[in-house]
Design an enzyme around this catalytic site. Structure first.
Site, PDB file in Angstrom:
ATOM      1  N   SER A   1      53.707  26.162  72.129  1.00  0.00           N
ATOM      2  CA  SER A   1      54.949  26.392  72.890  1.00  0.00           C
ATOM      3  C   SER A   1      54.552  26.855  74.280  1.00  0.00           C
ATOM      4  CB  SER A   1      55.754  27.494  72.192  1.00  0.00           C
ATOM      5  OG  SER A   1      56.822  27.929  73.005  1.00  0.00           O
TER       6      SER A   1
ATOM      7  N   TYR B   1      57.263  35.894  68.250  1.00  0.00           N
ATOM      8  CA  TYR B   1      57.115  34.433  68.338  1.00  0.00           C
ATOM      9  C   TYR B   1      56.029  34.082  69.357  1.00  0.00           C
ATOM     10  CZ  TYR B   1      58.321  29.518  69.216  1.00  0.00           C
ATOM     11  OH  TYR B   1      58.272  28.144  69.369  1.00  0.00           O
TER      12      TYR B   1
HETATM   13  P1  NDP Z   1      63.577  22.890  63.588  1.00  0.00           P
HETATM   14  O1  NDP Z   1      64.175  24.142  63.058  1.00  0.00           O
HETATM   15  O2  NDP Z   1      64.454  21.771  63.979  1.00  0.00           O
HETATM   16  O3  NDP Z   1      62.465  22.340  62.594  1.00  0.00           O
HETATM   17  C1  NDP Z   1      61.543  23.200  61.998  1.00  0.00           C
HETATM   18  C2  NDP Z   1      60.784  22.441  60.941  1.00  0.00           C
HETATM   19  O4  NDP Z   1      59.835  23.318  60.329  1.00  0.00           O
HETATM   20  C3  NDP Z   1      61.693  21.919  59.845  1.00  0.00           C
HETATM   21  O5  NDP Z   1      61.290  20.616  59.472  1.00  0.00           O
HETATM   22  C4  NDP Z   1      61.461  22.887  58.699  1.00  0.00           C
HETATM   23  O6  NDP Z   1      61.611  22.196  57.464  1.00  0.00           O
HETATM   24  C5  NDP Z   1      60.003  23.258  58.926  1.00  0.00           C
HETATM   25  N1  NDP Z   1      59.661  24.530  58.291  1.00  0.00           N
HETATM   26  C6  NDP Z   1      60.115  25.764  58.582  1.00  0.00           C
HETATM   27  N2  NDP Z   1      59.577  26.665  57.732  1.00  0.00           N
HETATM   28  C7  NDP Z   1      58.745  25.971  56.911  1.00  0.00           C
HETATM   29  C8  NDP Z   1      57.913  26.310  55.838  1.00  0.00           C
HETATM   30  N3  NDP Z   1      57.788  27.582  55.395  1.00  0.00           N
HETATM   31  N4  NDP Z   1      57.208  25.340  55.215  1.00  0.00           N
HETATM   32  C9  NDP Z   1      57.320  24.059  55.624  1.00  0.00           C
HETATM   33  N5  NDP Z   1      58.090  23.664  56.627  1.00  0.00           N
HETATM   34  C10 NDP Z   1      58.800  24.612  57.262  1.00  0.00           C
HETATM   35  O7  NDP Z   1      62.691  23.369  64.841  1.00  0.00           O
HETATM   36  P2  NDP Z   1      61.870  22.563  65.959  1.00  0.00           P
HETATM   37  O8  NDP Z   1      61.781  21.151  65.634  1.00  0.00           O
HETATM   38  O9  NDP Z   1      62.437  22.988  67.255  1.00  0.00           O
HETATM   39  O10 NDP Z   1      60.450  23.266  65.811  1.00  0.00           O
HETATM   40  C11 NDP Z   1      59.269  22.582  65.470  1.00  0.00           C
HETATM   41  C12 NDP Z   1      58.092  23.281  66.145  1.00  0.00           C
HETATM   42  O11 NDP Z   1      58.257  23.241  67.550  1.00  0.00           O
HETATM   43  C13 NDP Z   1      57.927  24.757  65.779  1.00  0.00           C
HETATM   44  O12 NDP Z   1      56.542  25.041  65.595  1.00  0.00           O
HETATM   45  C14 NDP Z   1      58.446  25.475  67.007  1.00  0.00           C
HETATM   46  O13 NDP Z   1      57.876  26.749  67.172  1.00  0.00           O
HETATM   47  C15 NDP Z   1      58.016  24.515  68.108  1.00  0.00           C
HETATM   48  N6  NDP Z   1      58.730  24.653  69.370  1.00  0.00           N
HETATM   49  C16 NDP Z   1      60.087  24.482  69.410  1.00  0.00           C
HETATM   50  C17 NDP Z   1      60.760  24.629  70.621  1.00  0.00           C
HETATM   51  C18 NDP Z   1      62.244  24.486  70.739  1.00  0.00           C
HETATM   52  O14 NDP Z   1      62.815  24.896  71.771  1.00  0.00           O
HETATM   53  N7  NDP Z   1      62.940  23.902  69.783  1.00  0.00           N
HETATM   54  C19 NDP Z   1      60.023  24.970  71.867  1.00  0.00           C
HETATM   55  C20 NDP Z   1      58.604  25.103  71.698  1.00  0.00           C
HETATM   56  C21 NDP Z   1      57.993  24.945  70.488  1.00  0.00           C
HETATM   57  P3  NDP Z   1      62.250  22.778  56.114  1.00  0.00           P
HETATM   58  O15 NDP Z   1      63.245  23.823  56.476  1.00  0.00           O
HETATM   59  O16 NDP Z   1      62.807  21.558  55.467  1.00  0.00           O
HETATM   60  O17 NDP Z   1      61.057  23.318  55.368  1.00  0.00           O
END
Ligand code: NDP
Length: 255
Positions: free
Chosen positions: A150, A163
């Site tokens: 990030s 975070y």
């Molecule tokens: P979402 O909430 O849309 O997606 C998060 C994903 O992570 C989901 O597919 C969820 O799947 C999965 N997840 C969460 N916890 C677990 C777990 N314990 N085991 C397996 N899978 C898990 O968020 P984003 O797409 O925005 O985030 C994806 C990545 O991008 C993260 O690492 C985030 O920190 C990073 N990021 C996001 C930004 C933003 O502004 N959105 C900015 C910078 C970085 P499920 O619940 O089905 O398990």
């Protein structure tokens, strides 16, 4: 190997990619872009219904996908994910450790359960993913580990202290790992997005912190597609080229 040859449109033909956190947002888009570039993708998350939907979408578009239910905080499940991917699709060339959570949280509100969860998913999720693929990649002397960090891995943001700490962890692990992997021919990349339009904020319980510090509604933020496209670019470079980090931000919101 699929027997397909890589072409300009499908530079990842014959490659196998695993994407964690693929049920939603950025991970979902990464999986689609890698598939469009020719990779066979193994998509993982906890929500099986969403993984099934994504698998169908990829297959409708003539791609190859398999899905595996996996909580990235549980080491055995991540090991099983890689075992499953290799058995069904082939040796893993690209591992995208993308699963993550982000919860606005003021340190003064001491929401330690939220902090624990953030550390477990964002830090252990990544080390579990690295540990699961690295022996095979070393044996094959090739591979690419892509970690979704990030811009908060480069700068601490108020309201996102824990975070930011987890993403600094991802940056530190990746940087050291990259040096260790030179002799094994393995690339390590950190993707560093700014605010992206996903469901990530829906888990925040400290609404006071979110109200005070979340500025994502003040400008046009990124779409998941912007990150998926960037990851496909990163993993499609010639063998001698390594894009080690990629900072992608809304034009109006640089750090
Ligand atoms: P979402 O909430 O849309 O997606 C998060 C994903 O992570 C989901 O597919 C969820 O799947 C999965 N997840 C969460 N916890 C677990 C777990 N314990 N085991 C397996 N899978 C898990 O968020 P984003 O797409 O925005 O985030 C994806 C990545 O991008 C993260 O690492 C985030 O920190 C990073 N990021 C996001 C930004 C933003 O502004 N959105 C900015 C910078 C970085 P499920 O619940 O089905 O398990």
């Amino acid at each position: 190997m699929s027997g397909k040859f890589a072409t300009a449109n499908q530079p990842l033909s014959g490659k196998v990619a695993v994407v964690t956190g693929a049920s939603s947002g950025i991970g979902r888009s990464i999986a689609i872009h890698l598939s469009n570039a020719g990779a066979k993708v193994c998509i993982a998350a906890r929500n099986v219904g969403k993984l099934e939907e994504l698998k169908s979408e990829i297959e409708k578009n003539n791609g190859t996908a398999a899905f595996f239910q996996c909580d990235v905080t549980v080491r055995e499940q991540v090991m099983q994910l890689i075992f499953f991917a290799e058995k069904n699709l082939g040796p893993v060339d690209i591992m995208v450790n993308n699963a993550g959570v982000m919860m606005y949280s003021k340190m003064s509100n001491v929401m330690m359960d939220d902090w624990d969860k953030t550390i477990d998913v964002n830090c252990k999720g990544v080390t579990n993913g690295i540990g699961a693929v690295i022996p095979g990649m070393i044996k094959r002397k090739r591979g690419h580990i892509v970690n979704t960090s990030s811009d908060a891995g480069l700068q601490g943001f108020p309201g996102l202290a824990v975070y930011s700490g987890t993403k600094f962890f991802v940056e530190g692990v990746s940087q050291a790992l990259r040096h260790e992997m030179v002799e094994h021919g393995i690339k390590v990349t950190c993707i560093q997005p700014g605010d992206v339009k996903t469901n990530i904020l829906s888990h925040t319980t400290d609404l006071e912190a979110q109200k005070q510090y979340d500025g994502s509604s003040k400008c046009k933020i990124l779409d998941p597609d912007d990150i998926g496209r960037a990851v496909a670019y990163v993993v499609s470079q010639p063998d001698h080229v390594s894009i080690n980090q990629l900072l992608i931000e809304p034009k109006e919101a640089p750090i």
